[in-house]
Motif scaffolding. Structure first.
Motif, mmCIF file in Angstrom:
data_model
loop_
_atom_site.group_PDB
_atom_site.id
_atom_site.type_symbol
_atom_site.label_atom_id
_atom_site.label_comp_id
_atom_site.label_asym_id
_atom_site.label_seq_id
_atom_site.Cartn_x
_atom_site.Cartn_y
_atom_site.Cartn_z
ATOM 1 N N LEU B 492 0.803 -1.222 0.000
ATOM 2 C CA LEU B 492 0.000 0.000 0.000
ATOM 3 C C LEU B 492 0.841 1.279 0.000
ATOM 4 O O LEU B 492 0.312 2.379 -0.193
ATOM 5 N N GLY B 493 2.136 1.119 0.257
ATOM 6 C CA GLY B 493 2.977 2.313 0.294
ATOM 7 C C GLY B 493 2.587 3.250 1.419
ATOM 8 O O GLY B 493 2.465 4.452 1.227
ATOM 9 N N VAL B 529 -2.673 -10.335 -1.006
ATOM 10 C CA VAL B 529 -3.723 -10.179 -2.020
ATOM 11 C C VAL B 529 -4.829 -9.241 -1.526
ATOM 12 O O VAL B 529 -5.399 -8.492 -2.325
ATOM 13 N N ALA B 530 -5.095 -9.248 -0.234
ATOM 14 C CA ALA B 530 -6.118 -8.326 0.289
ATOM 15 C C ALA B 530 -5.659 -6.880 0.115
ATOM 16 O O ALA B 530 -6.440 -6.016 -0.298
ATOM 17 N N CYS B 531 -4.395 -6.624 0.409
ATOM 18 C CA CYS B 531 -3.887 -5.256 0.271
ATOM 19 C C CYS B 531 -3.814 -4.854 -1.199
ATOM 20 O O CYS B 531 -4.085 -3.704 -1.550
ATOM 21 N N GLU B 532 -3.472 -5.794 -2.053
ATOM 22 C CA GLU B 532 -3.474 -5.515 -3.501
ATOM 23 C C GLU B 532 -4.891 -5.173 -3.956
ATOM 24 O O GLU B 532 -5.102 -4.236 -4.733
ATOM 25 N N ALA B 533 -5.863 -5.940 -3.462
ATOM 26 C CA ALA B 533 -7.251 -5.695 -3.857
ATOM 27 C C ALA B 533 -7.728 -4.336 -3.356
ATOM 28 O O ALA B 533 -8.440 -3.615 -4.055
ATOM 29 N N LEU B 534 -7.302 -4.008 -2.131
ATOM 30 C CA LEU B 534 -7.670 -2.705 -1.576
ATOM 31 C C LEU B 534 -7.056 -1.581 -2.423
ATOM 32 O O LEU B 534 -7.718 -0.591 -2.746
ATOM 33 N N LYS B 535 -5.817 -1.783 -2.792
ATOM 34 C CA LYS B 535 -5.148 -0.770 -3.612
ATOM 35 C C LYS B 535 -5.873 -0.603 -4.953
ATOM 36 O O LYS B 535 -6.111 0.520 -5.395
ATOM 37 N N SER B 536 -6.223 -1.753 -5.596
ATOM 38 C CA SER B 536 -6.916 -1.622 -6.896
ATOM 39 C C SER B 536 -8.225 -0.886 -6.743
ATOM 40 O O SER B 536 -8.593 -0.094 -7.600
ATOM 41 N N LYS B 537 -8.924 -1.157 -5.644
ATOM 42 C CA LYS B 537 -10.191 -0.465 -5.416
ATOM 43 C C LYS B 537 -9.952 1.052 -5.310
ATOM 44 O O LYS B 537 -10.704 1.856 -5.843
ATOM 45 N N LEU B 538 -8.876 1.384 -4.604
ATOM 46 C CA LEU B 538 -8.535 2.795 -4.427
ATOM 47 C C LEU B 538 -8.130 3.422 -5.764
ATOM 48 O O LEU B 538 -8.485 4.571 -6.054
ATOM 49 N N VAL B 539 -7.419 2.643 -6.571
ATOM 50 C CA VAL B 539 -6.999 3.157 -7.879
ATOM 51 C C VAL B 539 -8.219 3.371 -8.767
ATOM 52 O O VAL B 539 -8.323 4.374 -9.482
ATOM 53 N N THR B 540 -9.163 2.428 -8.675
ATOM 54 C CA THR B 540 -10.393 2.586 -9.454
ATOM 55 C C THR B 540 -11.115 3.878 -9.055
ATOM 56 O O THR B 540 -11.559 4.652 -9.908
ATOM 57 N N ALA B 557 2.784 2.998 -5.313
ATOM 58 C CA ALA B 557 2.259 3.539 -4.063
ATOM 59 C C ALA B 557 3.412 3.851 -3.124
ATOM 60 O O ALA B 557 4.322 3.034 -2.952
ATOM 61 N N ARG B 558 3.387 5.057 -2.569
ATOM 62 C CA ARG B 558 4.359 5.388 -1.517
ATOM 63 C C ARG B 558 3.856 6.595 -0.716
ATOM 64 O O ARG B 558 3.093 7.419 -1.233
ATOM 65 N N ASN B 559 4.281 6.645 0.549
ATOM 66 C CA ASN B 559 3.920 7.765 1.432
ATOM 67 C C ASN B 559 2.414 8.017 1.489
ATOM 68 O O ASN B 559 1.975 9.174 1.506
ATOM 69 N N GLY B 560 1.641 6.974 1.456
ATOM 70 C CA GLY B 560 0.199 7.137 1.567
ATOM 71 C C GLY B 560 -0.448 7.714 0.325
ATOM 72 O O GLY B 560 -1.560 8.226 0.382
ATOM 73 N N LYS B 561 0.273 7.649 -0.782
ATOM 74 C CA LYS B 561 -0.268 8.186 -2.030
ATOM 75 C C LYS B 561 -0.045 7.193 -3.156
ATOM 76 O O LYS B 561 0.829 6.336 -3.068
ATOM 77 N N ILE B 562 -0.826 7.354 -4.226
ATOM 78 C CA ILE B 562 -0.528 6.594 -5.437
ATOM 79 C C ILE B 562 -0.056 7.567 -6.519
ATOM 80 O O ILE B 562 -0.492 8.713 -6.599
ATOM 81 N N PHE B 563 0.870 7.061 -7.284
ATOM 82 C CA PHE B 563 1.444 7.844 -8.384
ATOM 83 C C PHE B 563 1.287 7.041 -9.657
ATOM 84 O O PHE B 563 1.346 5.814 -9.633
ATOM 85 N N SER B 564 1.125 7.755 -10.765
ATOM 86 C CA SER B 564 1.133 7.083 -12.051
ATOM 87 C C SER B 564 2.580 6.743 -12.396
ATOM 88 O O SER B 564 3.469 7.587 -12.261
ATOM 89 N N SER B 565 2.815 5.497 -12.777
ATOM 90 C CA SER B 565 4.185 5.108 -13.143
ATOM 91 C C SER B 565 4.682 5.950 -14.303
ATOM 92 O O SER B 565 5.885 6.149 -14.469
ATOM 93 N N ALA B 566 3.752 6.458 -15.103
ATOM 94 C CA ALA B 566 4.135 7.203 -16.295
ATOM 95 C C ALA B 566 4.893 8.479 -15.930
ATOM 96 O O ALA B 566 5.955 8.755 -16.490
ATOM 97 N N ASP B 567 4.387 9.250 -14.950
ATOM 98 C CA ASP B 567 5.090 10.498 -14.637
ATOM 99 C C ASP B 567 5.696 10.514 -13.225
ATOM 100 O O ASP B 567 6.587 11.305 -12.945
ATOM 101 N N ASP B 568 5.189 9.615 -12.372
ATOM 102 C CA ASP B 568 5.719 9.497 -11.018
ATOM 103 C C ASP B 568 5.735 10.830 -10.261
ATOM 104 O O ASP B 568 6.643 11.127 -9.499
ATOM 105 N N LYS B 569 4.765 11.691 -10.523
ATOM 106 C CA LYS B 569 4.638 12.925 -9.728
ATOM 107 C C LYS B 569 3.162 13.276 -9.557
ATOM 108 O O LYS B 569 2.295 12.656 -10.168
ATOM 109 N N ASP B 570 2.923 14.284 -8.686
ATOM 110 C CA ASP B 570 1.550 14.697 -8.393
ATOM 111 C C ASP B 570 0.665 13.519 -7.999
ATOM 112 O O ASP B 570 -0.352 13.229 -8.626
ATOM 113 N N GLY B 571 1.090 12.831 -6.959
ATOM 114 C CA GLY B 571 0.331 11.673 -6.492
ATOM 115 C C GLY B 571 -0.990 12.078 -5.871
ATOM 116 O O GLY B 571 -1.227 13.244 -5.544
#
Lengths: 335, 745
Positions: B492-493, B529-540, B557-571
């Protein structure tokens, strides 16, 4: 544990008078053994006379002897400067015993009076002449790997109502047996002194008695006479683990040496008899001799001639012999 | 399922999440719950090994102030799940757990025969000493060696054709006869007890006539819940089992024991919450033990060092009422590339209580024999013991003819050898002294099967960014909560301080008990897998807020945020996602279990131990002076707690090798080493520097986290390595544990 009454005398005299008034009472000091015995139902005093606060803690050197109060803690004695410089064997033996926590609670007087760790003594469901006179010795034909190999008059058994092959568990007492020690005892008729060798008993006839202390008497001090052993003394303890285990065998060796020869020698053995076993003949055998492993081996085997194994502890005869050699080597510094 | 492994965490591992509450005393253990109206129970146990109770005189005990009841078979409640009592009572056939206070029959010394319940513990203890039980005694058999002729194929094995304990042969084991070099020897392991420092304890509370809560020291709240529900014929959910903190168990808490039933029965009978804490001496007959086991190994090799054959026979003791089977001889089938292998396993029922699994069950016993025999054969071949093992390295599983899912045992050997300085070892036994002590080096391999059981975990993200992860798993000491927190933070980062992991309560999502080194592989996977599922739900949910997180987007995911791998900023922070969607929390529950990979691969944890010992040539005292232990368990989840677990296993192995020995006086059928003064476990002075190394390479076939079990291989093989080092130091081969001074002088 049976319910008991707790008493707290203000003076030594009051403590002794309480003990005289209540024959079923017992003194309690550190309690490191008595509490266990009470929990297992082996000791069930109706009253406990707490002596911890009585003025018997002092360790002092006067004239030709070191006097250690009966309530001095094992840990305090082991680090006392006078003890370390004058009787290092005693400090070594103390530190070989129990654990740091126990030594912080256990007193010198209590150490003298601790009871055997024989498993049969500790289990009310098994026979034991020491716990229940006449019930038989469970260890004699049972589990006796750690039991005695020296007995009064070179024998044991023969009388199933009174035999006992338990060993005395103390390390400190082994060192005190090798040294010139007196036990100071107070009772209703005043103070008396008992040479250390006569304080504990062998198991003959009345194994329920560990010592010659009379009912109600209170050990108030021990006194160790000065000697010239400080440079050449060694306490060796052989045990099943590195610490916090009773001795399979222990050896307290105290020698006086000059010009490469031994001029005085004392030795006591632990874990081999109902009381610390003094090797009386050793002085005769070593006096005037130069140390050598061959000599030490002869000396060791001489004493072991009177040892006698039971069913599981024959190894202790060889182990004791080896331990005597090892202790003498360490005390004399030969390799 | 997507397989991925965790990064090497060795530089950032977590300290125990429950460390502070444990060292400050704030953690509540089973006996420590303050329940209003609690009363105290103390067991009275039998003093004969076989026979029946003829009378119980409890008058004196009942007269003690505060005593509420003396419970025995004469007055105990009927347990609904047990069959109706027979008159006269009949001895059960093997396969029936001991029913406490059921009938007057005695199956072993130390069996509970009565229980005193009183207002205070002290009153109960005193009253228990006053209960007088008289027996009709029958001749008992407790002596293993004298009765070994009665050993046979376990009935369980006779009934189950596919039992792994069936006699086994591959190739033609008689080929051994023609081996260039052959040795044959017997090995004995005495009975050893788990003896965790925290004694077993239970508080039983009937919340209503049909609702039970127990605070019980055990290793599986779900399994205990099931067993108690069955015994009292209650719906599962009416029974709750709580075991949040456990002061060690090592296998002693895997099943519901008679004392647990006794407390639950008493609570029902008296309509009061009842607490029962076993005394140390009762721990020797109440919660199982590692069984006395005798083994024979015939092993041979060609002059070139290739194994020609292994025949491994083992016989363990069990009780008259249950069969306890363990893997004693099984490692010999899988560890080495050997064409001809035969194994035979037998049981000897005696008038004793039932043994149970103790850390490294069967394997710790069997590998002592196998690895001692391998060492002895290496000397006979004049080959280096390590080289000999490498020469017979199994590149695939010779038993199942399957590829290993992963095996880095060779790397373990190499690393261990380098760290201990194996190449400087002089091969000749009794040839080196250090400070007057005989110096020796020995090594042994370790392996343990992979166990992954179906598990579930729930993961909840809260509006403040905190995460709660839950599963009915256990922590008997390895630091389960810490490892699971680590998994959650990785996925979850989020910072570990934001994560709480709940375990040890039967109301939580299903998980197996903590045994067989299965917790990380099973529950760790479910948490992942539960944390992965939670993350996907959050990403959705994030995808509804920003283009960047539309379906298909790669995310970190890092520091309580998700980032797009494409730009890795403005999470986008989790808190913002929940706030935007007006959610107080977001929850998922996921399940995880093995699949077809179990049939395609053979899965084991592997390891090895290198040991240095000093032996006093005069007194025979052995001191382990250095241990290097290396393990290949796939990915290491949390290095710091893993290392502690490895150290604990080695310490257990030192106890097994050098001191642990429960001794019985067979005239009475009664243990005589029933305290810590006579049953020796290692103290600090016995524990040297223990260096722990991991290969830390994910086993991508095993599970989503690439991690296998560590608890058992930490101890399996240690006793053999020590015995081998003792041989190297002294020239004496000790085949009967423990290796005490009497065996070396």
């Amino acid at each position: 544990m049976k319910p008991f009454q707790y008493l707290r005398p203000k003076t030594i005299a009051e403590a002794i008078s309480m003990a005289a008034d209540y024959p079923e009472a017992q003194y309690i000091a550190g309690g490191t053994n008595l509490v266990d015995l009470m929990k297992r139902g082996i000791a069930s005093p109706s009253k406990l006379i707490d002596i911890n606060h009585l003025p018997l803690k002092k360790i002092e050197h006067r004239y030709d002897r070191l006097r250690i109060g009966a309530l001095a803690l094992n840990s305090d004695v082991a680090k006392n400067k006078s003890v370390l410089s004058r009787q290092p064997l005693l400090a070594q033996a103390l530190l070989a015993g129990a654990s740091g926590q126990l030594r912080n609670m256990a007193t010198v007087g209590g150490n003298l009076l601790q009871r055997t760790r024989c498993s049969y003594f500790y289990d009310l469901a098994l026979p034991c002449n020491k716990r229940k006179p006449g019930s038989g010795c469970g260890a004699e034909a049972g589990v006796n790997r750690t039991h005695a190999i020296f007995f009064a008059g070179n024998g044991f058994g023969g009388n199933e109502k009174s035999s006992c092959i338990a060993v005395h568990p103390s390390d400190m007492c082994v060192a005190l047996t090798a040294l010139d020690t007196e036990v100071v005892i107070n009772g209703t008729s005043g103070e008396r002194r008992v040479p250390f060798k006569d304080f504990h008993r062998l198991s003959t006839l009345q194994p329920e008695l560990d010592t010659n202390l009379q009912p109600g008497e209170l050990v108030t001090a021990i006194e160790v006479t000065d000697n010239a052993f400080a440079q050449h003394s060694h306490y060796l303890k052989v045990r099943d683990r590195a610490s916090y285990a009773f001795a399979l065998v222990s050896v307290a060796a105290a020698l006086q040496m000059d010009g490469g020869r031994i001029w005085d020698a004392r030795m006591a053995l632990g874990g081999v008899a109902h009381k610390p076993w003094r090797y009386w003949a050793i002085d005769l055998m070593l006096r005037g001799q130069a140390p050598s492993e061959k000599l030490f081996r002869e000396v060791a085997e001489h004493e072991m001639q009177s040892a006698k194994a039971t069913t599981q502890n024959a190894f202790k005869i060889k182990l004791t012999s080896n331990a005597i050699v090892a202790a003498l080597k360490a005390a004399t510094g030969i390799s | 399922m997507k397989r991925q492994s965790l990064d090497n965490p060795s530089d950032t591992s977590l300290s125990r999440v429950d460390g502070a509450v444990k060292v400050t005393g704030a953690a509540t253990y089973s006996a420590e719950y303050a329940i209003p109206g609690l009363v105290h129970a103390v067991l009275v146990t039998s003093t004969i090994a076989k026979g029946s109770i003829t009378a119980i005189d409890s008058r004196e005990a009942e007269a003690v102030p505060g005593v509420l009841a003396v419970i025995s078979h004469l007055n105990a409640i009927t347990v609904p799940g047990w069959p109706a009592k027979k008159l006269p009572a009949e001895r059960v056939a093997a396969g029936t757990a001991l029913r406490v206070f059921y009938d007057p029959l005695i199956y072993f010394d130390g069996q509970p025969v009565a229980m005193v319940v009183a207002a205070t513990h002290e009153q109960a203890v005193h009253a228990a000493s006053l209960v007088r039980v008289t027996y009709q005694q029958e001749a008992h058999q407790t002596h293993f060696e004298k009765n070994i002729g009665q050993a046979g194929i376990p009935q369980n094995v006779q009934r189950a054709k596919n039992s792994p304990f069936q006699d086994y042969e591959r190739g033609d084991a008689s080929a051994l006869r023609n081996a260039d070099v052959r040795i044959e020897a017997e090995y004995t392991i005495p009975t050893q007890h788990h003896q965790p420092l925290e004694p077993h304890a239970i508080i039983a509370v009937w919340e209503a006539e049909d609702k039970l809560t127990v605070y019980d020291k055990n290793q599986g709240v779900k399994s205990a819940q099931g067993q108690l529900a069955q015994a009292f014929k209650l719906p599962r959910e009416n029974v709750q089992v709580v075991a949040t903190y456990i002061g060690g168990a090592f296998g002693s808490g895997i099943r519901v024991w008679p004392h647990t039933m006794a407390a639950v029965m008493a609570a029902k009978q008296l309509k009061r919450p009842v607490k029962l804490v076993l005394g140390r001496e009762q721990m020797f007959t109440s919660v199982g033990y590692r069984p006395y086991t005798k083994q024979k190994i015939s092993i041979g090799a060609a002059k070139d060092g290739r194994l020609a054959g292994i025949v491994h026979e083992g016989t363990g003791q069990t009780s008259m009422y249950e069969e306890h089977l363990e893997r004693t001889v099984l490692a010999s089938r899988a560890l080495y590339a050997c064409p001809h292998v035969a194994t035979r396993y037998r049981l000897l029922p005696l008038d004793v209580n039932t043994p149970t699994w103790m850390r490294g069950p069967g394997d710790a016993t069997g590998m002592f024999a196998l690895e001692s025999a391998m060492d002895e054969l290496a000397y006979a071949l004049k080959t280096d013991p390590l080289e000999f093992r490498l020469k017979n390295y199994a590149e695939s599983d010779p038993e199942r003819n399957l590829p290993w899912s992963a095996k880095s045992l060779r790397e373990c050997y190499e690393l261990g050898a380098e760290k201990i300085g194996w190449k400087n070892r002089l091969p000749e036994p009794r040839s080196v002294r250090r400070n007057g002590m005989l110096l020796g080096y020995g090594m042994a391999s370790s392996l343990y099967g992979f166990h992954r059981h179906p598990s579930r975990a729930r993961a909840v993200m809260h509006a403040d960014g905190s995460v709660i992860v839950q599963s009915a798993t256990m922590d008997i000491g390895p630091g389960t909560g810490t490892a699971m927190t680590r998994i959650a933070t990785k996925v979850l980062g989020v910072n570990a301080k934001k994560v709480r992991f709940d375990l040890g309560h039967s109301a939580l999502p299903d998980a197996p008990g903590q045994n067989g080194s299965s917790t990380i592989p099973s529950v760790g996977s479910a948490v992942h897998v539960a944390c992965e599922a939670l993350k996907s739900k959050l990403v959705t949910l994030a995808g509804e807020m920003s283009e960047k997180f539309r379906p298909g987007a790669e995310v970190v995911a890092r520091n309580g945020k998700i980032f797009s791998s494409a730009d890795d900023k403005d999470g986008l922070s989790y808190t913002d996602i929940l706030k935007h969607h007006r959610l107080n929390e977001l929850e998922v529950t996921e399940a995880s279990k093995s699949g077809a990979e179990r049939d395609q691969y053979s899965m084991y944890s592997f390891g090895c131990h290198f040991v240095e010992v000093e032996v006093d040539p005069l007194t025979g005292e052995v001191r382990v002076t250095r241990v290097v232990t290396c393990a290949d368990v796939g990915a290491i989840i949390n290095y710091k707690t893993a290392r502690s677990q490895s150290i604990g296993g080695v310490v257990g192995g030192i106890g097994m090798a050098l001191m642990e020995h429960s001794e019985m006086d067979h005239r009475f059928g009664r243990y005589v080493t029933t305290d810590f003064a006579s049953y020796h476990i290692p103290v600090h002075a016995d524990v040297p520097s223990i260096e722990v190394y991991y290969i830390d390479k994910p086993d991508v076939q095993a599970n989503p986290i690439g991690s296998k079990g560590l608890g058992e291989i930490a101890i399996v093989g240690v006793a053999g390595a020590i015995a081998n080092a003792v041989f190297h130091a002294t020239g004496k081969r000790v085949r009967e544990l423990p290796i005490t001074p009497d065996k070396l002088i």
